[in-house]
Design a protein around this motif. Structure first.
Motif, short mmCIF file in Angstrom:
data_model
loop_
_atom_site.label_atom_id
_atom_site.label_comp_id
_atom_site.label_asym_id
_atom_site.label_seq_id
_atom_site.Cartn_x
_atom_site.Cartn_y
_atom_site.Cartn_z
N PHE A 188 14.59 28.52 -28.93
CA PHE A 188 15.47 27.28 -28.76
C PHE A 188 14.84 26.26 -28.52
CE2 PHE A 188 15.37 31.25 -25.59
CZ PHE A 188 16.34 31.32 -25.30
N ASN A 189 15.59 24.80 -27.93
CA ASN A 189 15.44 23.70 -28.13
C ASN A 189 13.67 23.26 -28.47
OD1 ASN A 189 16.90 21.78 -29.39
ND2 ASN A 189 15.86 20.66 -27.53
N ASN A 190 13.29 24.18 -27.47
CA ASN A 190 11.44 24.48 -27.13
C ASN A 190 11.24 25.31 -28.09
OD1 ASN A 190 11.85 26.49 -26.01
ND2 ASN A 190 10.85 26.00 -24.10
N LEU A 249 25.74 19.15 -33.27
CA LEU A 249 25.35 19.28 -31.94
C LEU A 249 24.79 17.58 -30.78
CD1 LEU A 249 22.56 21.65 -32.93
CD2 LEU A 249 25.26 22.31 -32.13
N ILE A 253 19.49 17.54 -29.39
CA ILE A 253 18.94 19.14 -29.36
C ILE A 253 18.37 19.17 -30.86
CG2 ILE A 253 20.39 21.28 -30.02
CD1 ILE A 253 20.46 20.05 -27.00
N LEU A 254 17.84 20.64 -31.09
CA LEU A 254 16.86 20.66 -32.51
C LEU A 254 18.34 20.43 -33.29
CD1 LEU A 254 13.50 20.50 -33.67
CD2 LEU A 254 14.16 22.75 -32.73
N SER A 258 19.32 27.56 -33.16
CA SER A 258 18.70 28.42 -32.04
C SER A 258 20.04 28.52 -31.32
CB SER A 258 18.42 27.05 -30.80
OG SER A 258 19.42 25.85 -30.82
N GLU A 260 21.22 27.98 -27.63
CA GLU A 260 21.69 27.08 -27.48
C GLU A 260 22.36 26.44 -28.28
OE1 GLU A 260 17.94 25.30 -25.74
OE2 GLU A 260 18.00 26.20 -27.76
N ALA A 261 22.70 26.16 -29.56
CA ALA A 261 23.39 25.95 -30.63
C ALA A 261 24.62 27.40 -31.05
CB ALA A 261 22.71 26.23 -32.22
N TYR A 265 26.46 25.92 -26.72
CA TYR A 265 27.38 24.57 -27.98
C TYR A 265 28.69 24.50 -28.01
CZ TYR A 265 23.25 22.33 -25.46
OH TYR A 265 22.14 22.07 -24.22
#
Length: 368
Positions: A188-190, A249, A253-254, A258, A260-261, A265
């Motif tokens: 994830f982003n974190n 992205l 967003i990193l 990920s 999320e990516a 998104y």
């Protein structure tokens, strides 16, 4: 009709002089709210920004049916779900070959469970053997083996508790993820870590959520690529390289591929222009990427097909991120599935791609 469409390999198929009995193994995403997509991306709670990625590795009915339809162009196909009943079904049905597309559910051995059953029953199958499947799922073991052979990969440690990170010698920023997951699970982003406090917090969360060790590695800041490989021995083929472009992205967003990516998104309803295939790179870098991908494929004894993820370090040198001997093959181009995208760039239809994997395995097992 098939001879015209599949002129690149239809002759090999018909050398068999008969239709094969092909078993297709699979794991289907459970339906939630009557939507597979919901099952993949639902928040854990109403106000949560952590997503339920439990079944991210499993497939939709659309993907399973597309593989089945591709195989049925030449062969008789039976379906065997990869669960506790699979062994007895293999024993009863005795297929000529199994198109193995099963992730299974439990343990670091899960991607090797179906191949192990088939080895015991002496039934041929597509894809890598249990040892390769289990090794590649364990990101730390993969990196240890590659490091032994001098293949570049980011410096790393594994951690089973907070004490394991007390005296590490890695340089920040770091990246953390579960040691044995795929399809973006746990990334994830974190996952991008800039200091000790963030590392402690994210490690504790990761250990609790995934109940397995975590791998912590130095962050690679360069461009990212993925390489699809098809075939065996002298017939091994590197498909056109894909570059993942993170500029599309959302802000903040990193720039990594990920969860999320991959699932939040970039969707079928709102696809992002996130891939370039073939990658727009100079020939020297292309040859380096192909070389390291093929070397990795051989070292880990991958068979028939795999997708290998590569990222450049601060000096622009390719490093192996992960090896996927059971690559995802979503059939709809708008889903941005990488292996089919590379196959299309090589001039292969989805059906041709699937059947080329089957033929590679059939040749390896001397069915052709």
């Amino acid at each position: 009709m098939h001879e015209k469409i599949f002129e690149g390999f239809c002759i090999s198929s018909f050398i068999l002089n008969k239709k094969l009995k092909v078993a297709l193994t699979y794991n289907l995403k459970p339906e939630e709210e009557n939507s597979f997509e919901y099952a993949m991306v639902s928040p854990l709670s109403k106000n949560s920004t952590t997503y339920n990625d439990t079944f991210a590795e499993w497939d939709t009915i659309e993907t399973v049916n597309s593989i089945k339809s591709a195989l049925e162009l030449f062969h008789n196909v039976i379906m065997i779900e990869a669960n506790e009943d699979a062994y007895e079904k293999f024993k009863k049905e005795r297929p000529d070959i199994v198109f193995n597309f099963a992730e299974c559910a439990y343990g670091i051995s899960r991607e090797g469970q179906i191949p192990a059953m088939l080895d015991m029953l002496r039934i041929p199958y597509t894809g890598s053997d249990p040892l390769t499947m289990m090794t590649c799922l364990d990101k730390a073991r993969t990196k240890e083996i590659l490091s032994y052979y001098g293949v570049p990969t980011a410096k790393f440690i594994t951690a089973e508790n907070l004490a394991d990170i007390e005296n590490h010698n890695l340089e920040y920023p770091l990246f953390i993820k579960p040691v044995g997951e795929g399809s973006g699970k746990g990334i994830f982003n974190n996952s991008f870590i800039q200091n000790k406090t963030e590392l402690q917090q994210r490690l504790q969360q990761c250990l609790q959520t995934y109940n397995q060790p975590c791998i912590i590695e130095e962050y690679l800041p360069g461009r990212e690529f993925t390489v699809a490989i098809l075939g065996n021995d002298s017939e091994t083929e590197v498909l056109p390289i894909i570059e993942i472009n993170f500029s599309q992205l959302p802000s903040g967003i990193l720039p990594v591929y990920s969860f999320e990516a991959k699932w939040i998104y970039d969707t079928r309803q709102n696809p992002l222009d996130i891939f370039t295939c073939p990658a727009n790179i100079e020939s020297s870098l292309q040859e380096k990427i192909k070389g390291i991908a093929l070397k990795t494929y051989k070292i880990l004894r991958c068979k028939d097909w795999s997708r290998i993820d590569i990222r450049l370090d601060s000096k622009g040198e390719p490093n192996i991120i992960e090896v996927n001997p059971l690559p995802g093959v979503l059939p709809d181009p708008s889903d941005n599935s990488c292996f089919p995208k590379a196959a299309r760039a090589a001039g292969l239809s989805y059906e041709e791609m699937i059947n080329k994997v089957l033929i590679a395995a059939a040749k390896r097992h001397k069915l052709i």
